[in-house]
Write a protein that holds these residues in place. Structure first.
Motif, short mmCIF file in Angstrom:
data_model
loop_
_atom_site.label_atom_id
_atom_site.label_comp_id
_atom_site.label_asym_id
_atom_site.label_seq_id
_atom_site.Cartn_x
_atom_site.Cartn_y
_atom_site.Cartn_z
N ASP A 218 38.55 34.28 27.83
CA ASP A 218 38.49 33.10 28.68
C ASP A 218 39.16 33.36 30.02
OD1 ASP A 218 37.39 30.82 26.83
OD2 ASP A 218 38.81 31.96 25.62
N PHE A 219 40.24 34.13 29.98
CA PHE A 219 40.98 34.49 31.19
C PHE A 219 41.40 35.95 31.14
CE2 PHE A 219 41.87 29.92 30.57
CZ PHE A 219 41.44 29.42 31.80
N PHE A 220 41.49 36.58 32.32
CA PHE A 220 41.91 37.97 32.43
C PHE A 220 42.75 38.08 33.70
CE2 PHE A 220 41.54 42.42 33.58
CZ PHE A 220 41.48 43.10 32.36
N ALA A 221 43.99 38.55 33.57
CA ALA A 221 44.93 38.61 34.69
C ALA A 221 45.27 40.05 35.05
CB ALA A 221 46.22 37.86 34.33
N PHE A 222 45.34 40.36 36.36
CA PHE A 222 45.68 41.71 36.76
C PHE A 222 46.23 41.73 38.19
CE2 PHE A 222 41.31 40.80 37.55
CZ PHE A 222 40.83 41.57 38.60
N SER A 223 46.81 42.88 38.58
CA SER A 223 47.49 43.02 39.87
C SER A 223 46.83 44.09 40.73
CB SER A 223 48.96 43.42 39.67
OG SER A 223 49.69 42.38 39.06
N GLY A 224 46.88 43.90 42.05
CA GLY A 224 46.33 44.89 42.97
C GLY A 224 47.20 46.12 43.11
N HIS A 225 48.51 45.95 43.09
CA HIS A 225 49.40 47.06 43.43
C HIS A 225 49.43 48.17 42.38
CE1 HIS A 225 52.95 46.37 40.75
NE2 HIS A 225 52.44 45.15 40.70
N LYS A 226 48.98 47.86 41.16
CA LYS A 226 48.92 48.89 40.12
C LYS A 226 47.61 49.67 40.16
CE LYS A 226 51.86 46.28 36.91
NZ LYS A 226 53.10 47.08 36.99
N MET A 227 46.69 49.25 41.02
CA MET A 227 45.36 49.87 41.08
C MET A 227 45.00 50.24 42.52
SD MET A 227 43.33 46.43 39.81
CE MET A 227 41.69 47.00 40.21
#
Length: 407
Positions: A218-227
């Motif tokens: 339903d939801f997926f959270a992630f960060s730019g700085h790790k990628m």
């Protein structure tokens, strides 16, 4: 075909640095990644050529800025298999994405005797929000236990869920153990109990191909700085219907469609979640990072990290006084957590830094997990697309020097 790491490394200016007279070996990628020149240039180009506020005017600059910023949303949506930008809200990081769900959904939907299920290996960012929301609403927080091999016990997970379970939230890849969790199966168990499924993708989105529709979360959270992207930017994916249902928890300019003195109506998703002037340059940099990763190929990156991890494990197994806290190789991402007899992880990290090797020593924002394992901390080496086997050799030699110094 394997990665051309020699060519890739030329794109990262920081890798030319020396630390204490030694070439930098950067093995702290689980904490944050380095940035290619194209990402750095995209941020500089925005401020140099197109700097203006988004969605606020009809000037050429404002329209350029808006197109670049909205284009970054489209890139991120495509990267994880989302249907449209209505399913992608930019946030500051994974932490804010998870807090957004906790406050916008949790406070409005959880009641006394409801249950939220998370795992024993969660980062504080996916533990504390649910801990606190449960405290506020009277809901109960339950935990999926670990097997002896540092994987999740999915059989017990099925047993602890029931009609009282309203939400399940789990890390896709553990930042402390490197365990790749079967979130698709976990999500099916959650949905079979009419519960929502939330995935913390901070350690998976940078390193493997993600298809949120296939995972069926339903939801997926992630960060730019790790990628490969800048700090200060992250994303929350939510199925379009879920994003429509969510109430914003941050109010102000840009997130409204109509305002009266005594009431307000919200903008459409994702803009209703992006109050105030957003992190425009960081968002553009995030989009450029996604372009870079897509051009290299996520499957190639995953395979490269698997090869590095296998090689590193073979070398580290020669240390009789070293203990690793990792699952079997087939379920292990490019993260190796370990301790060495008689040397604190902080000291290990400091001593290998003398040889130019950057690793992390500490509890990795998983203090309860460390207590569960009966330790205070681990040393952690984590790999990415620009790392090499030659760097692992340097790391191993640095560990030998650290051990000899304490012996």
């Amino acid at each position: 075909m394997s990665l051309n790491t020699e060519k890739i490394r030329k794109d990262f200016p920081i890798l030319k640095r020396e630390i204490n007279g030694n070439a930098l070996v950067y093995f702290d990628n689980a904490s944050t990644s380095q940035k290619p020149q194209s990402v750095i240039d995209s941020i500089s180009s925005f401020y140099t050529n197109s700097n203006a506020n988004v969605h606020r005017g009809t000037s050429t600059l404002s329209e350029e800025a808006s197109e670049l910023y909205e284009g970054a949303h489209r890139k991120v949506a495509d990267f994880i298999g989302a249907d449209s930008i209505a399913e992608i809200a930019f946030t500051n990081n994974t932490t804010e994405s998870l807090n957004l769900i906790a406050y916008s959904w949790g406070l409005n939907n959880l009641r006394k005797n409801d249950e939220v299920v998370i795992t024993r290996m969660e980062h504080h960012s996916n533990l504390i929000p649910w801990q606190q929301i449960c405290n506020k609403t009277g809901a109960q927080l339950k935990f999926i236990e670990l097997n002896e091999d540092y994987t999740l016990n999915l059989e017990k997970a099925e047993e602890i869920m029931s009609s009282r379970t309203k939400l399940v939230s789990a890390v896709h890849v553990s930042n402390s153990l490197g365990t790749i969790n079967d979130v698709k199966t976990l999500g099916k168990i959650a949905h079979d109990n009419n519960a929502l499924m939330v995935v913390d993708g901070a350690q998976s989105a940078p390193h493997m191909e993600i298809d949120v529709k296939d995972i069926d979360c339903d939801f997926f959270a992630f960060s730019g700085h790790k990628m490969l992207g800048p700090t200060g930017i992250g994303a929350l994916y939510g199925q379009e219907e879920r994003m429509k249902e969510l109430e914003p928890f941050n109010f102000g300019g840009g997130m409204i469609s109509e305002v009266e003195y005594d009431s307000a109506k919200w903008n459409v998703s994702p803009w209703k979640f992006e109050a105030g002037t957003p992190n425009i340059a960081q968002g553009i940099g995030f989009g450029e990072a996604v372009d870079y990763l897509s051009n290299v190929g996520m499957n190639k990156i995953y395979k490269h990290e698997k090869e590095l991890t296998k090689y590193a494990l073979e070398e580290l197994e020669n240390f009789e006084d070293l203990r690793m806290y990792i699952p079997p190789l087939e379920k292990l991402a490019g993260i190796i957590s370990f301790t060495m007899e008689g040397i604190h992880p902080h000291d290990i990290s400091a001593l290998v830094d003398e040889e130019g090797v950057a690793i992390r020593g500490g509890h990795h924002c998983t203090q309860p997990l460390m207590k569960l394992l009966g330790i205070d901390a681990t040393a952690r080496a984590s790999f990415y697309l620009y790392n090499t086997k030659e760097e692992i050799d340097i790391f191993v030699e640095a560990l030998k020097k650290a051990r000899d110094l304490f012996k």
